[in-house]
Structure formats: structure tokens, C-alpha cells
Design a protein around this motif. Structure first.
Motif, PDB file in Angstrom:
ATOM      1  N   ILE A 107       2.869  -5.355   6.096  1.00 55.92           N
ATOM      2  CA  ILE A 107       2.335  -4.169   5.433  1.00 55.92           C
ATOM      3  C   ILE A 107       0.841  -4.332   5.189  1.00 55.92           C
ATOM      4  O   ILE A 107       0.366  -5.419   4.857  1.00 55.92           O
ATOM      5  CB  ILE A 107       3.073  -3.897   4.105  1.00 55.92           C
ATOM      6  CG1 ILE A 107       4.555  -3.629   4.392  1.00 55.92           C
ATOM      7  CG2 ILE A 107       2.458  -2.702   3.366  1.00 55.92           C
ATOM      8  CD1 ILE A 107       5.389  -3.433   3.142  1.00 55.92           C
ATOM      9  N   SER A 108       0.106  -3.243   5.345  1.00 59.11           N
ATOM     10  CA  SER A 108      -1.326  -3.223   5.049  1.00 59.11           C
ATOM     11  C   SER A 108      -1.638  -1.992   4.216  1.00 59.11           C
ATOM     12  O   SER A 108      -0.861  -1.034   4.162  1.00 59.11           O
ATOM     13  CB  SER A 108      -2.161  -3.194   6.328  1.00 59.11           C
ATOM     14  OG  SER A 108      -1.966  -4.366   7.091  1.00 59.11           O
ATOM     15  N   VAL A 109      -2.785  -2.049   3.556  1.00 64.52           N
ATOM     16  CA  VAL A 109      -3.286  -0.891   2.813  1.00 64.52           C
ATOM     17  C   VAL A 109      -4.356  -0.212   3.667  1.00 64.52           C
ATOM     18  O   VAL A 109      -5.286  -0.867   4.130  1.00 64.52           O
ATOM     19  CB  VAL A 109      -3.866  -1.294   1.450  1.00 64.52           C
ATOM     20  CG1 VAL A 109      -4.399  -0.064   0.712  1.00 64.52           C
ATOM     21  CG2 VAL A 109      -2.812  -2.011   0.607  1.00 64.52           C
TER      22      VAL A 109
ATOM     23  N   TYR B  41      -9.773  -0.480  -6.452  1.00 67.59           N
ATOM     24  CA  TYR B  41      -8.624  -0.578  -7.338  1.00 67.59           C
ATOM     25  C   TYR B  41      -7.356  -0.096  -6.643  1.00 67.59           C
ATOM     26  O   TYR B  41      -6.285  -0.708  -6.787  1.00 67.59           O
ATOM     27  CB  TYR B  41      -8.863   0.231  -8.608  1.00 67.59           C
ATOM     28  CG  TYR B  41      -7.662   0.215  -9.515  1.00 67.59           C
ATOM     29  CD1 TYR B  41      -7.441  -0.856 -10.390  1.00 67.59           C
ATOM     30  CD2 TYR B  41      -6.710   1.228  -9.469  1.00 67.59           C
ATOM     31  CE1 TYR B  41      -6.315  -0.896 -11.199  1.00 67.59           C
ATOM     32  CE2 TYR B  41      -5.583   1.192 -10.272  1.00 67.59           C
ATOM     33  CZ  TYR B  41      -5.391   0.127 -11.130  1.00 67.59           C
ATOM     34  OH  TYR B  41      -4.278   0.071 -11.924  1.00 67.59           O
ATOM     35  N   SER B  42      -7.451   1.000  -5.875  1.00 67.42           N
ATOM     36  CA  SER B  42      -6.259   1.513  -5.189  1.00 67.42           C
ATOM     37  C   SER B  42      -5.678   0.465  -4.252  1.00 67.42           C
ATOM     38  O   SER B  42      -4.453   0.324  -4.142  1.00 67.42           O
ATOM     39  CB  SER B  42      -6.614   2.778  -4.396  1.00 67.42           C
ATOM     40  OG  SER B  42      -6.928   3.845  -5.254  1.00 67.42           O
ATOM     41  N   LYS B  43      -6.543  -0.278  -3.582  1.00 65.14           N
ATOM     42  CA  LYS B  43      -6.058  -1.302  -2.660  1.00 65.14           C
ATOM     43  C   LYS B  43      -5.318  -2.398  -3.419  1.00 65.14           C
ATOM     44  O   LYS B  43      -4.237  -2.845  -2.998  1.00 65.14           O
ATOM     45  CB  LYS B  43      -7.223  -1.900  -1.878  1.00 65.14           C
ATOM     46  CG  LYS B  43      -6.787  -2.958  -0.888  1.00 65.14           C
ATOM     47  CD  LYS B  43      -7.941  -3.486  -0.056  1.00 65.14           C
ATOM     48  CE  LYS B  43      -7.449  -4.520   0.950  1.00 65.14           C
ATOM     49  NZ  LYS B  43      -8.549  -5.042   1.800  1.00 65.14           N
ATOM     50  N   VAL B  44      -5.874  -2.836  -4.570  1.00 59.55           N
ATOM     51  CA  VAL B  44      -5.219  -3.873  -5.371  1.00 59.55           C
ATOM     52  C   VAL B  44      -3.888  -3.369  -5.897  1.00 59.55           C
ATOM     53  O   VAL B  44      -2.848  -4.045  -5.815  1.00 59.55           O
ATOM     54  CB  VAL B  44      -6.134  -4.315  -6.526  1.00 59.55           C
ATOM     55  CG1 VAL B  44      -5.384  -5.262  -7.468  1.00 59.55           C
ATOM     56  CG2 VAL B  44      -7.382  -4.992  -5.998  1.00 59.55           C
ATOM     57  N   ALA B  45      -3.897  -2.139  -6.440  1.00 60.12           N
ATOM     58  CA  ALA B  45      -2.700  -1.613  -7.083  1.00 60.12           C
ATOM     59  C   ALA B  45      -1.577  -1.393  -6.076  1.00 60.12           C
ATOM     60  O   ALA B  45      -0.404  -1.653  -6.369  1.00 60.12           O
ATOM     61  CB  ALA B  45      -3.041  -0.305  -7.796  1.00 60.12           C
ATOM     62  N   LEU B  46      -1.903  -0.925  -4.897  1.00 57.83           N
ATOM     63  CA  LEU B  46      -0.859  -0.706  -3.894  1.00 57.83           C
ATOM     64  C   LEU B  46      -0.315  -2.010  -3.350  1.00 57.83           C
ATOM     65  O   LEU B  46       0.879  -2.131  -3.040  1.00 57.83           O
ATOM     66  CB  LEU B  46      -1.403   0.146  -2.741  1.00 57.83           C
ATOM     67  CG  LEU B  46      -1.573   1.643  -3.007  1.00 57.83           C
ATOM     68  CD1 LEU B  46      -2.262   2.311  -1.839  1.00 57.83           C
ATOM     69  CD2 LEU B  46      -0.218   2.307  -3.269  1.00 57.83           C
TER      70      LEU B  46
ATOM     71  N   LEU C 294       0.127   2.720   1.851  1.00 59.73           N
ATOM     72  CA  LEU C 294       0.758   1.568   2.475  1.00 59.73           C
ATOM     73  C   LEU C 294       1.290   1.972   3.852  1.00 59.73           C
ATOM     74  O   LEU C 294       1.920   3.034   3.999  1.00 59.73           O
ATOM     75  CB  LEU C 294       1.909   1.055   1.613  1.00 59.73           C
ATOM     76  CG  LEU C 294       1.532   0.418   0.275  1.00 59.73           C
ATOM     77  CD1 LEU C 294       2.785   0.151  -0.558  1.00 59.73           C
ATOM     78  CD2 LEU C 294       0.755  -0.885   0.477  1.00 59.73           C
ATOM     79  N   GLY C 295       1.036   1.123   4.841  1.00 57.85           N
ATOM     80  CA  GLY C 295       1.531   1.404   6.181  1.00 57.85           C
ATOM     81  C   GLY C 295       1.922   0.124   6.883  1.00 57.85           C
ATOM     82  O   GLY C 295       1.545  -0.982   6.453  1.00 57.85           O
ATOM     83  N   TRP C 296       2.681   0.290   7.954  1.00 55.08           N
ATOM     84  CA  TRP C 296       3.108  -0.885   8.702  1.00 55.08           C
ATOM     85  C   TRP C 296       1.909  -1.512   9.380  1.00 55.08           C
ATOM     86  O   TRP C 296       1.113  -0.848  10.011  1.00 55.08           O
ATOM     87  CB  TRP C 296       4.178  -0.504   9.708  1.00 55.08           C
ATOM     88  CG  TRP C 296       4.952  -1.689  10.194  1.00 55.08           C
ATOM     89  CD1 TRP C 296       5.014  -2.149  11.456  1.00 55.08           C
ATOM     90  CD2 TRP C 296       5.757  -2.557   9.413  1.00 55.08           C
ATOM     91  NE1 TRP C 296       5.812  -3.259  11.524  1.00 55.08           N
ATOM     92  CE2 TRP C 296       6.283  -3.547  10.274  1.00 55.08           C
ATOM     93  CE3 TRP C 296       6.090  -2.617   8.054  1.00 55.08           C
ATOM     94  CZ2 TRP C 296       7.117  -4.563   9.836  1.00 55.08           C
ATOM     95  CZ3 TRP C 296       6.923  -3.631   7.616  1.00 55.08           C
ATOM     96  CH2 TRP C 296       7.422  -4.587   8.497  1.00 55.08           C
ATOM     97  N   SER C 297       1.770  -2.822   9.243  1.00 55.33           N
ATOM     98  CA  SER C 297       0.586  -3.536   9.714  1.00 55.33           C
ATOM     99  C   SER C 297       0.317  -3.278  11.195  1.00 55.33           C
ATOM    100  O   SER C 297       1.244  -3.224  12.012  1.00 55.33           O
ATOM    101  CB  SER C 297       0.757  -5.034   9.480  1.00 55.33           C
ATOM    102  OG  SER C 297      -0.308  -5.747  10.070  1.00 55.33           O
TER     103      SER C 297
ATOM    104  N   GLN D 236      -0.685 -11.506   0.501  1.00 55.64           N
ATOM    105  CA  GLN D 236      -1.012 -11.358   1.922  1.00 55.64           C
ATOM    106  C   GLN D 236      -1.489  -9.934   2.234  1.00 55.64           C
ATOM    107  O   GLN D 236      -2.447  -9.731   2.983  1.00 55.64           O
ATOM    108  CB  GLN D 236       0.208 -11.697   2.779  1.00 55.64           C
ATOM    109  CG  GLN D 236       0.521 -13.182   2.836  1.00 55.64           C
ATOM    110  CD  GLN D 236       1.763 -13.474   3.652  1.00 55.64           C
ATOM    111  OE1 GLN D 236       2.634 -12.609   3.817  1.00 55.64           O
ATOM    112  NE2 GLN D 236       1.874 -14.689   4.172  1.00 55.64           N
ATOM    113  N   THR D 237      -0.835  -8.971   1.626  1.00 54.53           N
ATOM    114  CA  THR D 237      -1.250  -7.578   1.843  1.00 54.53           C
ATOM    115  C   THR D 237      -2.637  -7.342   1.274  1.00 54.53           C
ATOM    116  O   THR D 237      -3.491  -6.708   1.915  1.00 54.53           O
ATOM    117  CB  THR D 237      -0.245  -6.619   1.188  1.00 54.53           C
ATOM    118  OG1 THR D 237       1.053  -6.829   1.759  1.00 54.53           O
ATOM    119  CG2 THR D 237      -0.662  -5.171   1.395  1.00 54.53           C
ATOM    120  N   LEU D 238      -2.894  -7.856   0.066  1.00 49.93           N
ATOM    121  CA  LEU D 238      -4.204  -7.661  -0.562  1.00 49.93           C
ATOM    122  C   LEU D 238      -5.317  -8.261   0.268  1.00 49.93           C
ATOM    123  O   LEU D 238      -6.415  -7.699   0.366  1.00 49.93           O
ATOM    124  CB  LEU D 238      -4.193  -8.279  -1.966  1.00 49.93           C
ATOM    125  CG  LEU D 238      -5.509  -8.218  -2.749  1.00 49.93           C
ATOM    126  CD1 LEU D 238      -5.952  -6.787  -2.972  1.00 49.93           C
ATOM    127  CD2 LEU D 238      -5.372  -8.959  -4.076  1.00 49.93           C
TER     128      LEU D 238
END
Length: 631
Positions: free
Chosen positions: A289-291, A494-499, A303-306, A280-282
């Protein structure tokens, strides 16, 4: 006219030799009246006090009340609870204005009383000025200063000014000076003194009106943000690792297995824990949570609160985890080349990262302890760690860019494009300020090893995010200008996927600082017109006290003469005969009506013997009327 009972009223004119008969001009001529029925000093001071109060108190009170409201309800910049959370709409953004927690209409209404009262109070100022001026007229008369005395018409102009016709008197004086030309005699000192006082009063009254108008125009009701600190338990905007699962080991697979813990991934089954939250975050579907990568440095993701769950009226300083990824192409170093129609082979660092990449197969990738993809990780990494990936794409018949000409891009003309990237991945401890929905500050320091191993083992041992990584490479291959541009675009993806894979291992914790914004309607009062209005009002007040002081210092004769410098004094002098020349403790006692009531004479207007019109006194005795005139 009746003649049988006519009583001629003879007006006596005394042509006094002013140069030789000084005694004739003093009370020595009339010793019987020297102290009888004089206007008392007490009455004089009462009249001065009354006129001073009417001139000074209203303006002083209105000024004090206006300032009391402005400063009493002012919202000051120091009311902000946190300096680092000061935004564009915060208090004190305009240092040249006061923000007052009142309706601007009320303040404007209050100020308008000043401009309304100022012209009305001019008469009181001129009345106070009449005391010393009347005293000087008396002295000039005694000393026979002929050129300093008034002509009859100048007396008329003076009476207009003294008796409240301020603007009319000024206009008449202008017409006198301009319209009469050479016929104008030298202005008497009294007229010029009254003129100066009148001009000062008129100028100040006009300035009050101007300052009040300026204040009306620029004072506005504006929306202002009011800030208040929030309790920590109501501002859960920070993110921390799940305790104790992710906080008591270094989070490598072996350590998690040894302690029988599950942080991001089950160490025994390599199953992703809280996979739903990660996916869901990805895909930006999480309400938790969102990136983000909206900080000052867009290459840092965190990462931060949606925003779906975040209150837009909250500003905060929060802590979380982020990632900085830098990638570069190493296709040439790995010997990437085509072996068949849809297969490309590579070998990086003596077989550590080697194999074939095809259009249909899963992307070859690996995690390493160095930036050259020469040594694979062993179920855990340090921070930073390294990642490599090989990719093959079907090319577009009409490519957008000339990326195929880059030496680190291997192509098969008209069919395929291949590239190998290696990336340095750094996990970061983040602190950031979010104000009015924007990140205004973001600081980062490298995280410890345990944080890096929250993310890396799950990325290495699960298929999470592979399709997203492949899509990111495919898109970059179409729009990138060269191989390095492709690597830069991939680093962000990649950072978005990894987080995202670590979203399920995070818990909400209180923000370091948090405040709530509430918009209130306030009056924005510019300082310049406000203080101009105050200064002019106080100038009127000071002038009132100065005139009162000068009036209080005058002699009793000045008070007597001042009372005659009125319409009442002139009328009494014309029609009351001897009574007008007697001393009196009040000007109204110069009139026979005060003593005789209805038996007093009456004034009419009649034709004169010279063809014009004159005032006449009519006496009523029994049933007949006798006419007495001054012609």
C-alpha cells in the motif's frame, strides 16, 4: 523485276457519287453477301462480354477484397469494455482513419495492384467504345458527311488509340495539333470520340495511381492498445477495512475493548497493530500500500495499491479511503509568546490546549471535536475531526523567505520561530479511475464515523509519525512564504502520516471495473485516400458497364466496321485484295493465310519508282518470284 510471269495487282478505287447513289452503299449492291459469313450477334456479344469482364472484374474484385479486409479486420471503438477507462491510446482516437488488424504492407500491396492494372485495362475500354464509334463512321460514310470523316493521318492516330497505344496515341495527337499548325484539318468525329474516351480512361487511371500513392504514403503500422475486461478475482485493486475487526463497531477505543477487537490499535495496550506495514507505507517502502495525492485535486490524499505490485498494463476503477486536511495558523488566538530563551508558552480556549513548546521537547498536539481546539476528543471522534499542533524551530541565519514578519509567526530574533496550527481532517470514501498509470477521475464522499475512528485513536494514542510531522513543519518553516502557506504545506504532510497508520487495517478487494491493455501492431488506414481510391475504381467499373451497354446496342454493321478499325483490318485491306472486302465472321478470315497456309503471299519493303519506299507483295510460284507493288 521479272516480267514473264508478273501478275499486276490493280487496286480498284470506286469514286461513288454519295449524294445520288444510296443503293450503292447498302447490301442491295451485294445481295449474295447480305447474310453469308457475317459476324454473328453471338460472337459480337461474346467479344463485348470478354472485354467488359477484363475491364470490370479485376478492379471490382480488388476493390471488394480491399474493403473486405479493411472492414473485416477493423478494430472498432465499441470494443472497449469500459467507457470510463478510455485512455489516450484507446481505440478510435482518430475518427478519420480505420484501424485494421493486418500488416500495412499487405494492404498497400493489395492497393498497388489497382494502380498497376488501371493503365493496362485502358485498351479494353477503348475497344468497347469502338463499337458505337465505328457505327457512326459507317453512317457518316453512307450519308457523305465529309467533314466528320477521318483524314488518312487522323486514321493513323485513331488506330494508335484503338490498338492499345494509349499514351503514345495521346502524345502523337498533341504533336499533331501543336506541330502541324494550320495544316491540321478538322478532326474527324471518330477521332474526337476516341480521344474523349481515351482522356477519361487516362484521367481515371492517373487518379487511381495518385490515390494509391496517397494511400501508400499515409497508411502506417502503428501500435494500438487492445482492451479486454479482466475477471474480478484477478484485479484486486480496491481497499476495504479488515473484516470483521474494523467493520462491526464504530472503532472507538471503548467499543473495540468491549468487543475484544483489534483494528488499528490494541485498545488495552495502545500498541499499534501491524506497525511494520504502517511505517513501510509512511516511508514509501511498502510493496502493498502507498499514499497518493496524484488525483485531479492534489489536496486529497488516498490509499492505493503500491505501484511496485501494480501491473502497468491494467486500468481499473477502484474504491479506497482518502483524507482531506485543511489547516490554518492560530498563534495569535492562542497567545503564543516567548517566556525564556528557548521556551514559548500558549493557551488555546481556556486551557483546553495549552502548555509550553521547546526546541527539544515533543510537539504539543491534540485531537478535538471543533475547529478552535476548545474541546478534546474522548477516545473517539466524528467525521470530520480536528487536530492542533504547536511547534518551535531553530531559525536559519539566512532565511529563504520573510515568514518571520507574519503576525501568526512568533520569533526570537536570530534564534527561534514558533507557530500553532489547527486542522480540519475529513476521512473520505474514494472511487477513482487509473488509466495508463494516471488518475483520470476521482470522486469523494465523507466516510462514516467508524472509518474516522480507524485512524484517529491510533494517531492520538501512539507516537506514530511524530518525527514526520515535525520534519514537515521544519521544512515548511524554511520555504513557506507566510504562516498560511506553512499551514497548507503541513496539511499535505499530515494526510500522508494519518493515512499510513491505517495501512495494516486494509485488505485487497476486487476493483469495480478492470481491463487489460495489450499493444498490437495494426495498419492505420486514413479514410480519405481509401474512399477516393474506391470511388475511382468504381468509376472505372461503371464506365465499363456503360460502354458495354452502348456496344451491345449497336448494329451488326458496326461490329463488322469495328473489326476493320484495327491494324489487322487495315493490313488485310492493303494486301489481301478482294478477300478483304468479303464478309467474314472473324477478322482473321480476311487473310489468305487462314485459307491457304504456306501458299500465301509475302510482304516486303522495296524502293518505289518515285524514289521512296513501299510495301510490296511477293508471290511464289514454282521456282520464280513475281513482284507486285501498289505503286
Amino acid at each position: 523485276m521479272p516480267s514473264s510471269k508478273a501478275m499486276a495487282i490493280n487496286t480498284e478505287y470506286h469514286n461513288i457519287d454519295f449524294q445520288n447513289d444510296a443503293a450503292a452503299r447498302s447490301d442491295e449492291r451485294f445481295p449474295q453477301y447480305s447474310s453469308v459469313d457475317r459476324m454473328s450477334k453471338k460472337r459480337k456479344m461474346q467479344e463485348i462480354a470478354w472485354n467488359t469482364a477484363l475491364l470490370v472484374i479485376p478492379m471490382l474484385i480488388l476493390t471488394m477484397v480491399l474493403l473486405a479486409f479493411v472492414f473485416g479486420y477493423q478494430i472498432k471503438p465499441e470494443d472497449e469494455p469500459f467507457e470510463n477507462l478510455k485512455g489516450n491510446s484507446s481505440i478510435g482516437t482518430d475518427d478519420d482513419a480505420y484501424y485494421v488488424d493486418l500488416n500495412s504492407t499487405f494492404l498497400i500491396f493489395l492497393a498497388s495492384w489497382m494502380s498497376s492494372l488501371a493503365p493496362m485495362l485502358a485498351g479494353f475500354a477503348i475497344t468497347l467504345a469502338a463499337y458505337p464509334i465505328a457505327g457512326r463512321v459507317y453512317e457518316d460514310t453512307i450519308q457523305a458527311n465529309h467533314d466528320r470523316l477521318l483524314t488518312p493521318y487522323q486514321l493513323n492516330l485513331t488506330l494508335k488509340l484503338v490498338n492499345g497505344s494509349t499514351w503514345s496515341g495521346l502524345w502523337s495527337l498533341i504533336l499533331y495539333r501543336v506541330g502541324w499548325g494550320k495544316r491540321v484539318k478538322g478532326q474527324g468525329a471518330a477521332l474526337m470520340s476516341f480521344l474523349r474516351v481515351t482522356v477519361v480512361v487516362v484521367v481515371l487511371s492517373t487518379l487511381v495511381f495518385g490515390a494509391d500513392t496517397w494511400l501508400h504514403v499515409v497508411t502506417k503500422t502503428v501500435g494500438l492498445v487492445q482492451l479486454s475486461a479482466m475477471p474480478r478475482n484477478e484485479a484486486l485493486y480496491s481497499l476495504s477495512l479488515l473484516d470483521p475487526n474494523c467493520t462491526i463497531t464504530n472503532n472507538t477505543i471503548s467499543q473495540l475493548a468491549e468487543n475484544n477487537l483489534i483494528c488499528t490499535m490494541d485498545p488495552f495496550t495502545t500498541r499499534l497493530e501491524q506497525g511494520t506495514a504502517a511505517f513501510q507505507t509512511l516511508n514509501n517502502q511498502s510493496n502493498a500500500i502507498s499514499v497518493f495525492n496524484d488525483g485531479p485535486d492534489s489536496t486529497i490524499a488516498y490509499l492505493g495499491w503500491s505501484s511496485r505490485e501494480r501491473n502497468d498494463t491494467h486500468d481499473f476503477t477502484a474504491t479506497t479511503f482518502g483524507m482531506h486536511t485543511t489547516c490554518r495558523p492560530i498563534s495569535q488566538a492562542c497567545g503564543l509568546g516567548r517566556t525564556s530563551n528557548n521556551t514559548f508558552a500558549f493557551d488555546c480556549s481556556d486551557g483546553t490546549f495549552a502548555g509550553n513548546v521547546t526546541i527539544a521537547a515533543t510537539l504539543p498536539q491534540g485531537y478535538f471535536i471543533d475547529f478552535n481546539a476548545s474541546q478534546l476528543s474522548q477516545g473517539g471522534v466524528k467525521n470530520p475531526f480536528d487536530y492542533a499542533v504547536a511547534s518551535l524551530f531553530q531559525t536559519s541565519a539566512n532565511p529563504v523567505t520573510d515568514i518571520a514578519n507574519d503576525p501568526d509567526i512568533v520569533t526570537y530574533p536570530g534564534d527561534f520561530l514558533a507557530v500553532i496550527l489547527t486542522c480540519r481532517v475529513t476521512l473520505l470514501d474514494i472511487e477513482y479511475d487509473l488509466v495508463e498509470g494516471n488518475v483520470t477521475r476521482l470522486t469523494s464522499t465523507p466516510s462514516n464515523t467508524s472509518v474516522a475512528n480507524v485512524f484517529e485513536p491510533a494517531l492520538e494514542n501512539t507516537a506514530f509519525g511524530w518525527s514526520s510531522i515535525s520534519n514537515a513543519l521544519q521544512i515548511a518553516s524554511v520555504v513557506a512564504e507566510d504562516a498560511q502557506d506553512l499551514a497548507n504545506q503541513f496539511a499535505t504532510a499530515y494526510s500522508k502520516v494519518a493515512l499510513s497508520i491505517g495501512a495494516g487495517s486494509m485488505v485487497r478487494t476486487p476493483a469495480t471495473a478492470a481491463q487489460e491493455r495489450s499493444t498490437i501492431l495494426v495498419a492505420k488506414v486514413p479514410k480519405a485516400p481509401l474512399f477516393l481510391l474506391v470511388v475511382i475504381n468504381l468509376a472505372l467499373v461503371v464506365m465499363g458497364f456503360v460502354l458495354a451497354f452502348m456496344a451491345a446496342r449497336t448494329s451488326q454493321e458496326a461490329h463488322e466496321v469495328q473489326s476493320r478499325f484495327t491494324i489487322a483490318g487495315i493490313v488485310a485491306n492493303m494486301f489481301e485484295g478482294e478477300k478483304a472486302g468479303r464478309p467474314a465472321d472473324a477478322v482473321e478470315r480476311l487473310f489468305g493465310e487462314y485459307w491457304e497456309g504456306s501458299k500465301t503471299s509475302r510482304v516486303g519493303v522495296d524502293r518505289s519508282s518515285k524514289g521512296g519506299y513501299v510495301f510490296r507483295i511477293l508471290d511464289k510460284e514454282l521456282d520464280s518470284i513475281a513482284y507486285h507493288s501498289r505503286d
